[in-house]
Design a protein around this motif. Structure first.
Motif, PDB file in Angstrom:
ATOM      1  N   ILE A 159      25.383  37.189  47.697  1.00  0.00           N
ATOM      2  CA  ILE A 159      26.675  37.000  48.343  1.00  0.00           C
ATOM      3  C   ILE A 159      27.447  38.313  48.230  1.00  0.00           C
ATOM      4  O   ILE A 159      27.523  38.883  47.145  1.00  0.00           O
ATOM      5  N   PRO A 160      27.974  38.819  49.340  1.00  0.00           N
ATOM      6  CA  PRO A 160      28.718  40.078  49.248  1.00  0.00           C
ATOM      7  C   PRO A 160      29.903  39.961  48.298  1.00  0.00           C
ATOM      8  O   PRO A 160      30.539  38.916  48.198  1.00  0.00           O
ATOM      9  N   LEU A 161      30.190  41.039  47.612  1.00  0.00           N
ATOM     10  CA  LEU A 161      31.340  41.067  46.720  1.00  0.00           C
ATOM     11  C   LEU A 161      32.624  41.128  47.536  1.00  0.00           C
ATOM     12  O   LEU A 161      32.643  41.726  48.621  1.00  0.00           O
TER      13      LEU A 161
ATOM     14  N   ALA B   8      34.581  35.860  40.640  1.00  0.00           N
ATOM     15  CA  ALA B   8      35.083  34.502  40.416  1.00  0.00           C
ATOM     16  C   ALA B   8      34.207  33.707  39.450  1.00  0.00           C
ATOM     17  O   ALA B   8      34.477  32.541  39.179  1.00  0.00           O
ATOM     18  N   THR B   9      33.191  34.349  38.884  1.00  0.00           N
ATOM     19  CA  THR B   9      32.362  33.696  37.878  1.00  0.00           C
ATOM     20  C   THR B   9      33.178  33.378  36.628  1.00  0.00           C
ATOM     21  O   THR B   9      32.892  32.415  35.918  1.00  0.00           O
TER      22      THR B   9
ATOM     23  N   LEU C  95      37.778  43.176  38.674  1.00  0.00           N
ATOM     24  CA  LEU C  95      37.321  41.856  38.237  1.00  0.00           C
ATOM     25  C   LEU C  95      38.485  40.888  38.037  1.00  0.00           C
ATOM     26  O   LEU C  95      38.404  39.727  38.431  1.00  0.00           O
ATOM     27  N   ARG C  96      39.552  41.364  37.437  1.00  0.00           N
ATOM     28  CA  ARG C  96      40.722  40.500  37.234  1.00  0.00           C
ATOM     29  C   ARG C  96      41.365  40.109  38.561  1.00  0.00           C
ATOM     30  O   ARG C  96      41.800  38.970  38.740  1.00  0.00           O
ATOM     31  N   LYS C  97      41.433  41.054  39.481  1.00  0.00           N
ATOM     32  CA  LYS C  97      42.051  40.779  40.790  1.00  0.00           C
ATOM     33  C   LYS C  97      41.299  39.671  41.531  1.00  0.00           C
ATOM     34  O   LYS C  97      41.905  38.866  42.227  1.00  0.00           O
TER      35      LYS C  97
ATOM     36  N   GLY D 169      40.573  31.727  39.972  1.00  0.00           N
ATOM     37  CA  GLY D 169      41.956  31.306  39.814  1.00  0.00           C
ATOM     38  C   GLY D 169      42.978  32.394  40.123  1.00  0.00           C
ATOM     39  O   GLY D 169      44.169  32.115  40.112  1.00  0.00           O
ATOM     40  N   ALA D 170      42.514  33.617  40.372  1.00  0.00           N
ATOM     41  CA  ALA D 170      43.455  34.706  40.685  1.00  0.00           C
ATOM     42  C   ALA D 170      44.009  34.504  42.085  1.00  0.00           C
ATOM     43  O   ALA D 170      43.329  34.024  42.984  1.00  0.00           O
TER      44      ALA D 170
END
Length: 102
Positions: free
Chosen positions: A28-30, A55-56, A93-95, A99-100
């Protein structure tokens, strides 16, 4: 066992073997695939495994995951990430974490 049952079992086994040999699904593309963070994921994380989807994990979990993976990189004798690369990767990763809100 009669011939029909044997034939059905043979067909089932052949089908299972062909399915097992099929190519894995395309990754799946990032998200934000052209961003510096996504490129780092491909370039650095992709040396050992396919880059995971951000989103993992939830945002708060990513620093621990990244620390664990950095230690793993060192055990594999891969070059460490610079502090700037680590910051870029964690920001990315946080962005895009589970849930972000963007």
């Amino acid at each position: 066992m009669n011939k029909t049952m044997l034939k059905n079992k043979s067909l089932l086994l052949a089908s299972m073997m062909l399915t097992a040999c099929a190519a894995p699904p395309a990754p799946i593309p990032l998200p934000d695939a052209d961003s510096a963070g996504a490129r780092l994921m491909h370039d650095k994380c992709g040396k050992c495994h396919g880059p995971p989807q951000p989103a993992t994990h939830v945002a708060a979990a990513w620093p621990g995951v990244v620390d664990r993976m950095l230690a793993h990189r060192m055990r594999k004798a891969y070059a460490p990430l610079s502090p700037d690369e680590q910051a870029t990767l964690l920001d990315y990763l946080r962005k895009h974490a589970r849930g972000a809100t963007l």
